[in-house]
Enzyme design. Structure first.
Site, PDB file in Angstrom:
ATOM      1  CB  ALA A   1      -1.040   0.055   1.143  1.00  0.00           C
TER       2      ALA A   1
ATOM      3  CG  ASP B   1      -3.303  -3.424   0.688  1.00  0.00           C
ATOM      4  OD1 ASP B   1      -2.975  -4.453   1.518  1.00  0.00           O
ATOM      5  OD2 ASP B   1      -2.598  -2.953  -0.274  1.00  0.00           O
TER       6      ASP B   1
ATOM      7  CG  ASN C   1      -2.977  -7.329   5.102  1.00  0.00           C
ATOM      8  OD1 ASN C   1      -2.361  -6.584   4.512  1.00  0.00           O
ATOM      9  ND2 ASN C   1      -2.080  -8.333   5.565  1.00  0.00           N
TER      10      ASN C   1
HETATM   11  O1  MRU Z   1      -1.140  -7.488  -3.515  1.00  0.00           O
HETATM   12  P1  MRU Z   1       0.135  -6.584  -2.787  1.00  0.00           P
HETATM   13  O2  MRU Z   1       1.366  -7.426  -2.817  1.00  0.00           O
HETATM   14  O3  MRU Z   1       0.187  -5.339  -2.913  1.00  0.00           O
HETATM   15  O4  MRU Z   1      -0.416  -6.762  -1.283  1.00  0.00           O
HETATM   16  C1  MRU Z   1       0.356  -6.134  -0.189  1.00  0.00           C
HETATM   17  C2  MRU Z   1      -0.029  -6.217   1.314  1.00  0.00           C
HETATM   18  O5  MRU Z   1      -1.358  -7.093   1.314  1.00  0.00           O
HETATM   19  C3  MRU Z   1       0.373  -5.519   2.420  1.00  0.00           C
HETATM   20  O6  MRU Z   1       0.292  -6.308   3.615  1.00  0.00           O
HETATM   21  C4  MRU Z   1      -0.346  -4.194   2.619  1.00  0.00           C
HETATM   22  O7  MRU Z   1      -0.258  -3.720   1.568  1.00  0.00           O
HETATM   23  C5  MRU Z   1       0.781  -3.498   3.680  1.00  0.00           C
HETATM   24  S1  MRU Z   1       2.270  -3.059   3.034  1.00  0.00           S
HETATM   25  C6  MRU Z   1       3.161  -2.207   4.165  1.00  0.00           C
END
Ligand code: MRU
Length: 365
Positions: free
Chosen positions: A55, A243, A253
């Site tokens: 995110a 997210d 998340n």
């Molecule tokens: O699909 P992604 O790899 O973008 O998903 C990322 C996550 O789910 C993370 O846990 C979230 O973005 C937090 S990142 C600090």
């Protein structure tokens, strides 16, 4: 953080100040590659196709994407087009919307000829701010790990994490990993259970890579192992990222996070969510009802990316041809299953009151 001794962020402006460089996360863990973004289209593709992900990094890349767009067309129409294009890349991480709003606020009042320089400056400030926030999350979360370490004397603190909320998911430090890196630096023995995180394996590919680079002891596990390990007392705490977290503390998340929270509750294991404030969506209350959940290509489920013994990296089909597959990329953990939120302003209950206590200005907003 460092890669082979060289300090890196995940995103930074090129020397000419008109292009942007990112760590290309599609190549990890098998190769370390830098990709160059030279246009709005490149930035949008980098987010949608997950050269960058996580995110906070999605937010920072969107900010730089607007800057690249302002080089191409700094008019009002150009600004609107950039926002629209970037907004459509990935729907769940609210940091994207947050960054686009911050860029609009900085750029809209300016004359077009001043927008490109101002956009690069604002994007750089967003990136710097993310680093500072994550450092502060590390400081806020460190005492939680230290308290368990004190109870366990010399035995390592076992932290389970899901997906990659590490420095690769942010500009630097990470959110869920920031307290872990701080603890390791402070000489506390930590060990991380790394969920592989099907279907894209962000845990196996990214978290395992970055923890390994930083010498943090870890063990990779399949996604379904967490509950079993918790039942046997092998997990002291769970820390994950998010997210989008609603104003009352519901947490969206990576898919599978909810199941970890259920297992943690059943086993009495504390379940923490680390997040920077731009991940809070103050406009939403009920996460289950209101957070948009990204549906990704079913090919990510039917085909797994990996390295063959001959060194070639490519997809491998894991099911019968033509098997229908669904690929919801995120889930929502209700606030009642979250022990506490770890933010840059400190630790608070996952509730409207808890968040408002740390961010009182939001009550007045
Ligand atoms: O699909 P992604 O790899 O973008 O998903 C990322 C996550 O789910 C993370 O846990 C979230 O973005 C937090 S990142 C600090």
């Amino acid at each position: 953080m460092r890669v082979d001794g060289v300090p890196y962020r995940t995103i930074w402006p090129a020397e000419d100040g008109r292009r942007v460089r990112v760590i290309d996360q599609r190549a990890l863990p098998h190769a370390f590659r830098i990709a160059e973004l030279a246009s709005l289209a490149d930035a949008a593709e980098a987010i949608a196709d997950m050269w960058v992900r996580g995110a906070p990094l999605i937010g920072a890349t969107a900010a730089y994407g607007v800057a690249l767009a302002m080089v191409e067309d700094p008019s009002d129409a150009g600004l609107a087009r950039a926002e629209d294009r970037l907004r459509r890349t990935r729907p769940t991480a609210v940091n994207l919307r947050w960054a686009l709003e911050a860029m609009r606020a900085a750029l809209a009042p300016l004359r077009p000829e001043r927008r490109a320089a101002a956009a690069f400056a604002r994007a750089a400030a967003i990136a710097d701010e993310d680093v500072a926030i994550n450092r502060a999350i590390g400081a806020a979360g460190l005492p939680l790990i230290a308290a368990i370490a004190a109870r366990k004397r010399d035995a390592p603190v076992n932290v389970l994490t899901h997906c990659n909320a590490g420095w690769l998911a942010t500009v630097d430090w990470g959110t869920a990993t920031a307290p872990i890196y701080r603890a390791a630096e402070a000489g506390i023995a930590v060990h991380v259970w790394v969920d592989e995180t099907r279907p894209r394996n962000q845990g196996a590919a990214l978290t395992a890579w970055e923890l390994g680079r930083h010498g943090v002891p870890q063990t990779l596990i399949v996604d379904n192992a967490g509950g079993h390990l918790m039942q046997r007392g092998a997990v002291d705490m769970v820390i994950v990222g998010t997210d989008r977290t609603t104003a009352r503390g519901d947490v969206a998340n990576k898919i599978g996070t909810y199941l970890k929270a259920l297992a943690a509750r059943d086993c009495g294991v504390p379940f923490y969510v680390a997040l920077p404030s731009p991940t809070i969506d103050w406009s939403l209350q009920d996460g289950l009802r209101d957070v948009p959940i990204e549906e990704r290509d079913p090919a990510e489920v039917t085909d797994v990316l990996g390295r063959a013994p001959d060194g070639r990296v490519g997809p491998v089909r894991v099911c019968p041809d033509a098997t229908p597959a669904a690929n919801p990329a995120f889930d929502v953990t209700p606030a009642r299953l979250v022990t506490a939120l770890i933010t840059e302003r400190g630790v608070c209950p996952a509730s409207a009151e808890g968040l408002a206590g740390l961010f009182p200005e939001r009550l007045r907003a």
